[in-house]
Each structure stands twice: as C-alpha cells, then as structure tokens.
Design a protein around this motif. Structure first.
Motif, PDB file in Angstrom:
ATOM      1  N   CYS A 147     105.880  53.375  -6.272  1.00  0.00           N
ATOM      2  CA  CYS A 147     107.168  53.840  -6.769  1.00  0.00           C
ATOM      3  C   CYS A 147     108.250  52.991  -6.114  1.00  0.00           C
ATOM      4  CB  CYS A 147     107.359  55.308  -6.443  1.00  0.00           C
ATOM      5  SG  CYS A 147     108.904  55.962  -7.082  1.00  0.00           S
ATOM      6  N   LEU A 148     109.092  52.392  -6.917  1.00  0.00           N
ATOM      7  CA  LEU A 148     110.156  51.530  -6.406  1.00  0.00           C
ATOM      8  C   LEU A 148     111.459  52.304  -6.316  1.00  0.00           C
ATOM      9  CD1 LEU A 148     109.294  48.405  -8.540  1.00  0.00           C
ATOM     10  CD2 LEU A 148     108.751  48.798  -6.137  1.00  0.00           C
ATOM     11  N   ASP A 149     111.886  52.535  -5.106  1.00  0.00           N
ATOM     12  CA  ASP A 149     113.134  53.236  -4.851  1.00  0.00           C
ATOM     13  C   ASP A 149     114.309  52.286  -5.091  1.00  0.00           C
ATOM     14  OD1 ASP A 149     114.553  55.588  -3.687  1.00  0.00           O
ATOM     15  OD2 ASP A 149     115.151  54.090  -2.203  1.00  0.00           O
ATOM     16  N   THR A 150     115.447  52.840  -5.343  1.00  0.00           N
ATOM     17  CA  THR A 150     116.663  52.057  -5.552  1.00  0.00           C
ATOM     18  C   THR A 150     116.907  51.090  -4.399  1.00  0.00           C
ATOM     19  OG1 THR A 150     117.601  53.966  -6.704  1.00  0.00           O
ATOM     20  CG2 THR A 150     119.133  52.246  -6.054  1.00  0.00           C
ATOM     21  N   ASN A 151     116.591  51.510  -3.188  1.00  0.00           N
ATOM     22  CA  ASN A 151     116.865  50.681  -2.007  1.00  0.00           C
ATOM     23  C   ASN A 151     116.114  49.357  -2.012  1.00  0.00           C
ATOM     24  OD1 ASN A 151     118.710  52.454  -0.841  1.00  0.00           O
ATOM     25  ND2 ASN A 151     117.054  53.700  -0.029  1.00  0.00           N
ATOM     26  N   ILE A 152     114.963  49.294  -2.674  1.00  0.00           N
ATOM     27  CA  ILE A 152     114.226  48.025  -2.775  1.00  0.00           C
ATOM     28  C   ILE A 152     115.116  46.975  -3.444  1.00  0.00           C
ATOM     29  CG2 ILE A 152     112.284  46.855  -3.913  1.00  0.00           C
ATOM     30  CD1 ILE A 152     111.341  48.564  -1.636  1.00  0.00           C
ATOM     31  N   PHE A 153     115.796  47.377  -4.502  1.00  0.00           N
ATOM     32  CA  PHE A 153     116.639  46.449  -5.256  1.00  0.00           C
ATOM     33  C   PHE A 153     117.999  46.248  -4.587  1.00  0.00           C
ATOM     34  CE2 PHE A 153     113.699  48.452  -8.204  1.00  0.00           C
ATOM     35  CZ  PHE A 153     113.068  47.335  -8.714  1.00  0.00           C
ATOM     36  N   LEU A 154     118.574  47.333  -4.091  1.00  0.00           N
ATOM     37  CA  LEU A 154     119.893  47.219  -3.473  1.00  0.00           C
ATOM     38  C   LEU A 154     119.849  46.348  -2.217  1.00  0.00           C
ATOM     39  CD1 LEU A 154     121.406  50.806  -3.834  1.00  0.00           C
ATOM     40  CD2 LEU A 154     121.740  48.792  -5.274  1.00  0.00           C
TER      41      LEU A 154
ATOM     42  N   ILE B  10     118.191  43.739  -1.772  1.00  0.00           N
ATOM     43  CA  ILE B  10     118.262  42.347  -2.229  1.00  0.00           C
ATOM     44  C   ILE B  10     119.648  42.035  -2.780  1.00  0.00           C
ATOM     45  CG2 ILE B  10     117.379  40.685  -3.913  1.00  0.00           C
ATOM     46  CD1 ILE B  10     114.687  42.267  -3.714  1.00  0.00           C
ATOM     47  N   PHE B  11     120.126  42.871  -3.693  1.00  0.00           N
ATOM     48  CA  PHE B  11     121.403  42.610  -4.346  1.00  0.00           C
ATOM     49  C   PHE B  11     122.569  42.588  -3.370  1.00  0.00           C
ATOM     50  CE2 PHE B  11     119.363  44.797  -8.202  1.00  0.00           C
ATOM     51  CZ  PHE B  11     118.802  43.616  -8.631  1.00  0.00           C
ATOM     52  N   LEU B  12     122.498  43.449  -2.342  1.00  0.00           N
ATOM     53  CA  LEU B  12     123.579  43.525  -1.359  1.00  0.00           C
ATOM     54  C   LEU B  12     123.337  42.601  -0.165  1.00  0.00           C
ATOM     55  CD1 LEU B  12     124.175  47.390  -1.381  1.00  0.00           C
ATOM     56  CD2 LEU B  12     125.477  45.617  -2.584  1.00  0.00           C
ATOM     57  N   GLU B  13     122.209  41.886  -0.204  1.00  0.00           N
ATOM     58  CA  GLU B  13     121.845  40.925   0.839  1.00  0.00           C
ATOM     59  C   GLU B  13     121.844  41.542   2.236  1.00  0.00           C
ATOM     60  OE1 GLU B  13     124.340  37.494   0.289  1.00  0.00           O
ATOM     61  OE2 GLU B  13     123.569  37.136  -1.722  1.00  0.00           O
ATOM     62  N   GLU B  14     121.217  42.708   2.338  1.00  0.00           N
ATOM     63  CA  GLU B  14     121.091  43.377   3.629  1.00  0.00           C
ATOM     64  C   GLU B  14     119.968  42.695   4.412  1.00  0.00           C
ATOM     65  OE1 GLU B  14     120.572  47.535   2.826  1.00  0.00           O
ATOM     66  OE2 GLU B  14     122.457  47.664   1.747  1.00  0.00           O
TER      67      GLU B  14
ATOM     68  N   VAL C   6     116.012  42.432   2.894  1.00  0.00           N
ATOM     69  CA  VAL C   6     115.734  41.408   1.886  1.00  0.00           C
ATOM     70  C   VAL C   6     114.271  40.968   1.918  1.00  0.00           C
ATOM     71  CG1 VAL C   6     116.250  39.053   1.131  1.00  0.00           C
ATOM     72  CG2 VAL C   6     118.108  40.593   1.733  1.00  0.00           C
ATOM     73  N   ALA C   7     113.781  40.547   3.071  1.00  0.00           N
ATOM     74  CA  ALA C   7     112.410  40.014   3.160  1.00  0.00           C
ATOM     75  C   ALA C   7     111.347  41.041   2.750  1.00  0.00           C
ATOM     76  CB  ALA C   7     112.136  39.470   4.558  1.00  0.00           C
ATOM     77  N   PRO C   8     111.388  42.286   3.279  1.00  0.00           N
ATOM     78  CA  PRO C   8     110.366  43.255   2.862  1.00  0.00           C
ATOM     79  C   PRO C   8     110.464  43.607   1.376  1.00  0.00           C
ATOM     80  CG  PRO C   8     111.514  44.041   4.840  1.00  0.00           C
ATOM     81  CD  PRO C   8     112.223  42.810   4.361  1.00  0.00           C
ATOM     82  N   SER C   9     111.684  43.687   0.857  1.00  0.00           N
ATOM     83  CA  SER C   9     111.864  44.012  -0.558  1.00  0.00           C
ATOM     84  C   SER C   9     111.323  42.903  -1.450  1.00  0.00           C
ATOM     85  CB  SER C   9     113.346  44.255  -0.869  1.00  0.00           C
ATOM     86  OG  SER C   9     113.825  45.368  -0.155  1.00  0.00           O
ATOM     87  N   LEU C  10     111.606  41.664  -1.092  1.00  0.00           N
ATOM     88  CA  LEU C  10     111.096  40.535  -1.865  1.00  0.00           C
ATOM     89  C   LEU C  10     109.573  40.458  -1.788  1.00  0.00           C
ATOM     90  CD1 LEU C  10     113.704  37.728  -1.114  1.00  0.00           C
ATOM     91  CD2 LEU C  10     113.303  38.907  -3.289  1.00  0.00           C
ATOM     92  N   GLN C  11     109.018  40.832  -0.660  1.00  0.00           N
ATOM     93  CA  GLN C  11     107.562  40.822  -0.523  1.00  0.00           C
ATOM     94  C   GLN C  11     106.926  41.804  -1.509  1.00  0.00           C
ATOM     95  OE1 GLN C  11     106.164  41.835   3.388  1.00  0.00           O
ATOM     96  NE2 GLN C  11     104.143  40.999   3.000  1.00  0.00           N
ATOM     97  N   ILE C  12     107.512  42.968  -1.640  1.00  0.00           N
ATOM     98  CA  ILE C  12     107.005  43.959  -2.599  1.00  0.00           C
ATOM     99  C   ILE C  12     107.130  43.426  -4.019  1.00  0.00           C
ATOM    100  CG2 ILE C  12     107.437  46.248  -3.605  1.00  0.00           C
ATOM    101  CD1 ILE C  12     108.168  47.140  -0.715  1.00  0.00           C
ATOM    102  N   LEU C  13     108.268  42.840  -4.336  1.00  0.00           N
ATOM    103  CA  LEU C  13     108.464  42.304  -5.686  1.00  0.00           C
ATOM    104  C   LEU C  13     107.513  41.140  -5.970  1.00  0.00           C
ATOM    105  CD1 LEU C  13     112.335  42.523  -6.062  1.00  0.00           C
ATOM    106  CD2 LEU C  13     110.589  44.058  -6.982  1.00  0.00           C
ATOM    107  N   ARG C  14     107.173  40.357  -4.964  1.00  0.00           N
ATOM    108  CA  ARG C  14     106.192  39.268  -5.149  1.00  0.00           C
ATOM    109  C   ARG C  14     104.814  39.839  -5.473  1.00  0.00           C
ATOM    110  NH1 ARG C  14     108.631  37.051  -0.455  1.00  0.00           N
ATOM    111  NH2 ARG C  14     110.253  35.621  -1.122  1.00  0.00           N
TER     112      ARG C  14
END
Length: 88
Positions: free
Chosen positions: A8-15, A17-21, A25-33
């Motif tokens: 389940c992808l929570d909003t925070n996974i995307f935010l 990245i988009f907000l460059e936190e 960023v790195a863990p979120s991009l890893q999930i998306l990869r």
C-alpha cells in the motif's frame, strides 16, 4: 501458485519525493524502483491521489495535478509503463 508482493503506497511516499525531503527521497525512490521493475505491485487509495493532486494545484502545477489522479498517468510520470498500480 504465484506469490504477489503487494504494498500500500501512502501519500508520504510521493510527497517525500515531490517536496524533496532529504530523509524520505531515497527510501521512497527505492520503493518506486521495486514497482518499476515488477518486483512489487502498488496499491494507492483514491484519497492519496487527491492529496497529491492538491499539492500540485496549490503549487500552480495544474498538468501534474491532473496526472496525479490517474494511476496509469502517474506511472508514466515516473517514466515506466510496467509499474502496476491498483486504485482502491
């Protein structure tokens, strides 16, 4: 029997990245990869998509906001048509 790894992808996974936190960023991009290469299947709630779209609209990025509410187009935003998103 096929084993499906669905997350389940929570909003925070995307935010993140988009907000460059920096810490997200790195863990979120890893999930998306993992989604991108077919190792995982992602489930996104319609509420999460609306939250993401709202962020873009608030920043004046209307086109990105429109894409955010359609999982297929969101996957294309990440340059991968193999990503699997399930809307719930």
């Amino acid at each position: 029997m096929e084993f499906v790894r669905r997350v389940c992808l929570d909003t925070n996974i995307f935010l993140g990245i988009f907000l460059e936190e920096k810490d997200k960023v790195a863990p979120s991009l890893q999930i998306l990869r993992l989604l991108s290469n077919g190792n995982l299947e992602g489930v996104v709630s319609s509420i999460s998509l609306i939250e993401i779209a709202t962020l873009f609209y608030q920043k004046g990025e209307t086109q990105k906001g429109k894409k955010a509410v359609y999982p297929k187009e969101m996957a294309e935003t990440f340059n991968d048509r193999r990503s699997k998103f399930i809307l719930c």
